[in-house]
Design a protein around this motif. Sequence first.
Motif, short mmCIF file in Angstrom:
data_model
loop_
_atom_site.label_atom_id
_atom_site.label_comp_id
_atom_site.label_asym_id
_atom_site.label_seq_id
_atom_site.Cartn_x
_atom_site.Cartn_y
_atom_site.Cartn_z
N UNK A 1 5.34 -58.90 -63.98
CA UNK A 1 4.62 -58.77 -64.56
C UNK A 1 3.71 -58.35 -63.21
N UNK A 2 2.39 -57.00 -62.85
CA UNK A 2 2.32 -56.28 -62.01
C UNK A 2 1.45 -57.76 -60.87
N UNK A 3 1.09 -58.55 -61.39
CA UNK A 3 0.43 -59.34 -60.79
C UNK A 3 1.83 -60.12 -59.97
N UNK A 4 2.54 -60.63 -60.70
CA UNK A 4 3.66 -61.78 -60.18
C UNK A 4 4.51 -60.83 -59.34
N UNK A 5 4.72 -59.09 -59.76
CA UNK A 5 5.58 -58.52 -59.26
C UNK A 5 4.84 -57.20 -57.26
N UNK A 6 3.49 -58.02 -57.36
CA UNK A 6 2.51 -57.70 -56.24
C UNK A 6 3.11 -59.10 -55.17
N UNK A 7 3.51 -59.99 -55.68
CA UNK A 7 3.08 -61.52 -55.00
C UNK A 7 4.79 -61.93 -54.07
N UNK A 8 5.65 -61.02 -55.12
CA UNK A 8 6.49 -61.54 -54.94
C UNK A 8 7.22 -60.33 -53.54
N UNK A 9 6.53 -58.80 -53.95
CA UNK A 9 6.87 -58.03 -52.71
C UNK A 9 6.52 -59.00 -51.35
N UNK A 10 6.10 -60.01 -51.11
CA UNK A 10 5.61 -60.52 -49.87
C UNK A 10 7.06 -61.26 -49.05
#
Length: 244
Positions: A40-49
Amino acid sequence: MFGGFEEALAEPPETDGWCLVTDDGARVPLSVRRWHGRPEPALAAVVEHCVGPTIDLGCGPGRLAAALTARGLVALGVDVSAAAVRLARARGAVALRRDLFGPLPGEGRWAHALLVDGNLGIGGDPVRLLRRCAGLVRPGGSALVEFGPPGSGLWRGGARLTFGPSGGSSPSGGSSTSGGSRPSGGTGPPAGSGLSDDARAVGPPFRWARAGVELARPLAVAAGLTVAAVLPADGRWFVELVRP
């Protein structure tokens, strides 16, 4: 513990009604449907790190490991559930059926370790689990960890999986939980069990924990890590912890 998760993962992805019930009366709905989907977007943004080799602890059906692999990164999912590992491999992720506290490939050489979707609770001891993350990543590497919302505090105790209707209210400071206790009398589950009349327990009880984001710093220090960033997203709280 793991028989319950095996059964949950064996059900069709659209099956609802799975909960993690803790012995303080909290009932946390398990998003089995979400585990089978894309991040989901929240997790996808974190994984971008994640910008280097990443190990996903408690990977489930492998949605994060698969997403990282699709980005061209080296990624490894680890889970004790045979069903989880089978599903992760089917979606193109590299995954191993291992106890995350046992020997793992690349110890001390990973750039990142992921501990999300409630997995900070594994084993019932957040400091021990964060120390394990510290031992897996290289110096300068980081653990990306999901904590509970502010004010959740620290809770450690017993838990089990249930399947069936849910409802009720969470204890003070709980995160996305329902539950509570039944009044005395009646024929349903005992008061304080967190079980509804129609819920059935699946698998044996196991140790679990919850920790609010306000405890990220002291828990990190106790584990030999430092807080690099707090990453709130869509009502969830992720923290990047770095190994000095």
